[in-house]
Design an enzyme around this catalytic site. Structure first.
Site, PDB file in Angstrom:
ATOM      1  N   ASN A  59       0.667  -1.300  -0.205  1.00 48.63           N
ATOM      2  CA  ASN A  59      -0.190  -0.368  -0.096  1.00 48.63           C
ATOM      3  C   ASN A  59       0.681   1.440   0.027  1.00 48.63           C
ATOM      4  O   ASN A  59       1.738   1.622   0.589  1.00 48.63           O
ATOM      5  CB  ASN A  59      -1.072  -0.206   1.162  1.00 48.63           C
ATOM      6  N   HIS A  78     -14.707  -5.121  10.588  1.00 47.93           N
ATOM      7  CA  HIS A  78     -14.403  -4.566  11.114  1.00 47.93           C
ATOM      8  C   HIS A  78     -15.142  -3.249  11.661  1.00 47.93           C
ATOM      9  O   HIS A  78     -15.780  -2.260  11.016  1.00 47.93           O
ATOM     10  CB  HIS A  78     -13.349  -3.505  10.487  1.00 47.93           C
ATOM     11  N   TYR A  81      -6.884   6.221  13.416  1.00 48.23           N
ATOM     12  CA  TYR A  81      -7.045   4.774  12.693  1.00 48.23           C
ATOM     13  C   TYR A  81      -8.053   4.397  12.658  1.00 48.23           C
ATOM     14  O   TYR A  81      -9.067   3.841  13.584  1.00 48.23           O
ATOM     15  CB  TYR A  81      -6.300   4.729  12.810  1.00 48.23           C
ATOM     16  N   GLU A 120       1.429  -8.101  11.182  1.00 45.71           N
ATOM     17  CA  GLU A 120       1.133  -6.973   9.867  1.00 45.71           C
ATOM     18  C   GLU A 120       1.607  -6.983   8.424  1.00 45.71           C
ATOM     19  O   GLU A 120       2.558  -6.871   7.034  1.00 45.71           O
ATOM     20  CB  GLU A 120       0.021  -6.305   9.624  1.00 45.71           C
ATOM     21  N   ARG A 138       0.829 -12.616  13.112  1.00 40.63           N
ATOM     22  CA  ARG A 138      -0.343 -11.439  11.830  1.00 40.63           C
ATOM     23  C   ARG A 138       0.405 -11.329  10.574  1.00 40.63           C
ATOM     24  O   ARG A 138      -0.174 -10.464   9.767  1.00 40.63           O
ATOM     25  CB  ARG A 138      -0.687 -10.461  12.410  1.00 40.63           C
ATOM     26  N   HIS A 167      -3.126 -11.024   7.873  1.00 43.61           N
ATOM     27  CA  HIS A 167      -3.734  -9.828   7.629  1.00 43.61           C
ATOM     28  C   HIS A 167      -4.748 -10.065   6.748  1.00 43.61           C
ATOM     29  O   HIS A 167      -4.457 -10.724   5.746  1.00 43.61           O
ATOM     30  CB  HIS A 167      -2.120  -8.549   7.906  1.00 43.61           C
ATOM     31  N   ASP A 216      -6.236  -3.719   1.406  1.00 42.81           N
ATOM     32  CA  ASP A 216      -4.736  -3.480   0.559  1.00 42.81           C
ATOM     33  C   ASP A 216      -4.775  -4.540   0.526  1.00 42.81           C
ATOM     34  O   ASP A 216      -3.649  -5.077  -0.494  1.00 42.81           O
ATOM     35  CB  ASP A 216      -3.750  -2.620   0.891  1.00 42.81           C
TER      36      ASP A 216
END
Ligand code: KDG
Ligand code: MG
Length: 402
Positions: free
Chosen positions: A37, A122, A159, A262, A283, A312, A316
């Site tokens: 990303n 989420h 965030y 991640e 992750r 993760h 993206d």
């Protein structure tokens, strides 16, 4: 059998993705995700300029040897760009191997170890009341696990709180937008959010939270302790993990499980975290940690130390990455959870795939290979758009971690 060609496809059906497609002299093709990303073109260049010329003429069956050749042979090892490029090659070669064998890749990894891959969604909103509504939405969709992020009073944006809810695309401008952060405001707000969530939803729903690398170890320890009554499944990325031993301090103070990884690229980023049992979930995922082969190596190390996977799966990570991650998730003994941030309809049509969500689980494709492809004609309709992740500053304007 030989690799005859490979091409890098950059497309932006809502967000940028980099995909590698490998072709062989027998007409079998394979795909791999290479998206980093905000740094997409750097990986595209690494693949085009330095990797693809080395692939032509190689035997696509030699997955491990190709991985080692690209890793050791570069001399300049590791890093997100190099490892995403290696990941894309590795993933595409597993896809080809599966197609040739006539088997989904998970069968080549040892077969199923579970019925389905438990995923988390989420739930996010500016306010606590808003996030309670969002959690209900995920519960009604069948999710058994939900990550909870809210706005922080006194901070304009934070965030994890998105406009689009089911999708989250923080890379929103060519030049990074600047956010403002206050750890004090955050730490005094978050425990009250989880108190409300548990009150409303009871003890069974798995709850997660991402601190997104913004705390110091002692701040993370304080947060972990404050969250203990709400029995989180994990507190994610409490601190940046360059200093692996920093996690020891968190561990000494709290029983809240810790997840991280991640942004890790190799097993070397997490070997101390794992072997000293400083974390509970690792992750790493396919695209950013060297592909299926290397991810499997990380998870095997983790299995020795009671550490489970928690790959993760943000927007993206393309559907190619998700298709590959699910093949790993379904087969490993120490699977924990898989993140599942949905893609936009445009992304889903550019990347036709046959994994599916049902009843809180994602089910990997059982087609030969990974069960995912890229529609190159459609991909060409969505040209690359420069987009960078935001940056973060403290209230006095000091640069901080985003
Ligand atoms: O590109 C950055 C995102 O993938 C990241 O911010 C998402 O932290 C994230 C998560 O846990 O999904
Ligand atoms: Mg995260």
């Amino acid at each position: 059998m030989k690799i005859t060609d490979a091409k890098v496809i950059v497309t932006c059906p809502g967000r940028n993705f980099v995909t590698l497609k490998i072709e062989t002299d027998e007409g079998v093709t394979g795909v791999g995700d290479a998206t980093v990303n905000g740094r997409e073109l750097a990986v595209a260049s690494y693949l085009n300029d330095h990797v693809i010329p080395l692939l032509i003429g190689r035997d696509p069956a030699m997955i491990e040897d190709t991985w080692q050749y690209l890793y050791r042979g570069a001399y300049w090892r590791r890093g997100p760009v190099t490892m995403a490029a290696i990941a894309a090659v590795d993933t595409a070669l597993w896809d080809i191997k599966g197609k040739i064998a006539g088997l989904p890749v998970y069968q080549l990894l040892g077969g199923r170890s579970r019925e389905g891959v438990t995923v988390y969604g989420h739930a996010n909103a500016d306010t606590v009341d808003g996030v309670l509504q969002e959690i209900s939405r995920f519960v009604n969709l069948g999710y058994r696990a939900v990550r909870v992020q809210t706005g922080i009073p006194g901070i304009a944006t934070t965030y994890g709180v998105s406009k689009d809810k089911l999708f989250y695309e923080p890379a929103d401008a060519a030049i990074p937008t600047e956010a403002v952060w206050s750890t004090d405001r955050y730490l005094s707000h978050v425990p009250s959010v989880f108190a409300r969530v548990r009150e409303e939803f009871g003890p069974e729903l798995k709850l997660l939270h991402d601190a997104h690398h913004r705390l110091t170890p002692i701040e993370a320890a304080r947060l972990g302790k404050a969250l203990e009554p709400y029995a989180l499944t994990w507190l994610e990325d409490p601190v940046p993990a360059e200093l692996q031993e920093g996690f020891r301090l968190i561990r000494q103070h709290t029983t809240t499980p810790i997840a991280v990884g991640e942004v890790f690229n190799t097993i070397w980023d997490c070997h101390q975290l794992i072997s000293e049992q400083l974390i509970d979930y690792i992750r790493t995922t396919v695209v950013h940690a060297g592909g299926i082969s290397h991810l499997r190596r990380i998870f095997d190390l983790a299995a020795l130390y009671h550490v489970r996977s928690g790959s993760h799966g943000a927007t993206d990570c393309s559907p190619v990455c998700m298709a590959a991650a699910l093949q790993v998730d379904i087969s490993i003994p120490n699977f924990g959870l898989q993140e599942y941030m949905r893609h936009t309809d445009a992304t889903d049509t550019v990347f036709p795939h046959s994994y599916r969500f049902e009843d809180g689980y994602l089910h990997p494709s059982s087609e030969p290979g990974l069960g995912v492809d890229i529609d190159e004609g459609l991909a060409a309709l969505y040209p690359y758009r420069p987009a960078a992740l935001p940056v973060n500053r403290l209230e006095d304007h000091t640069m901080h971690n985003w």
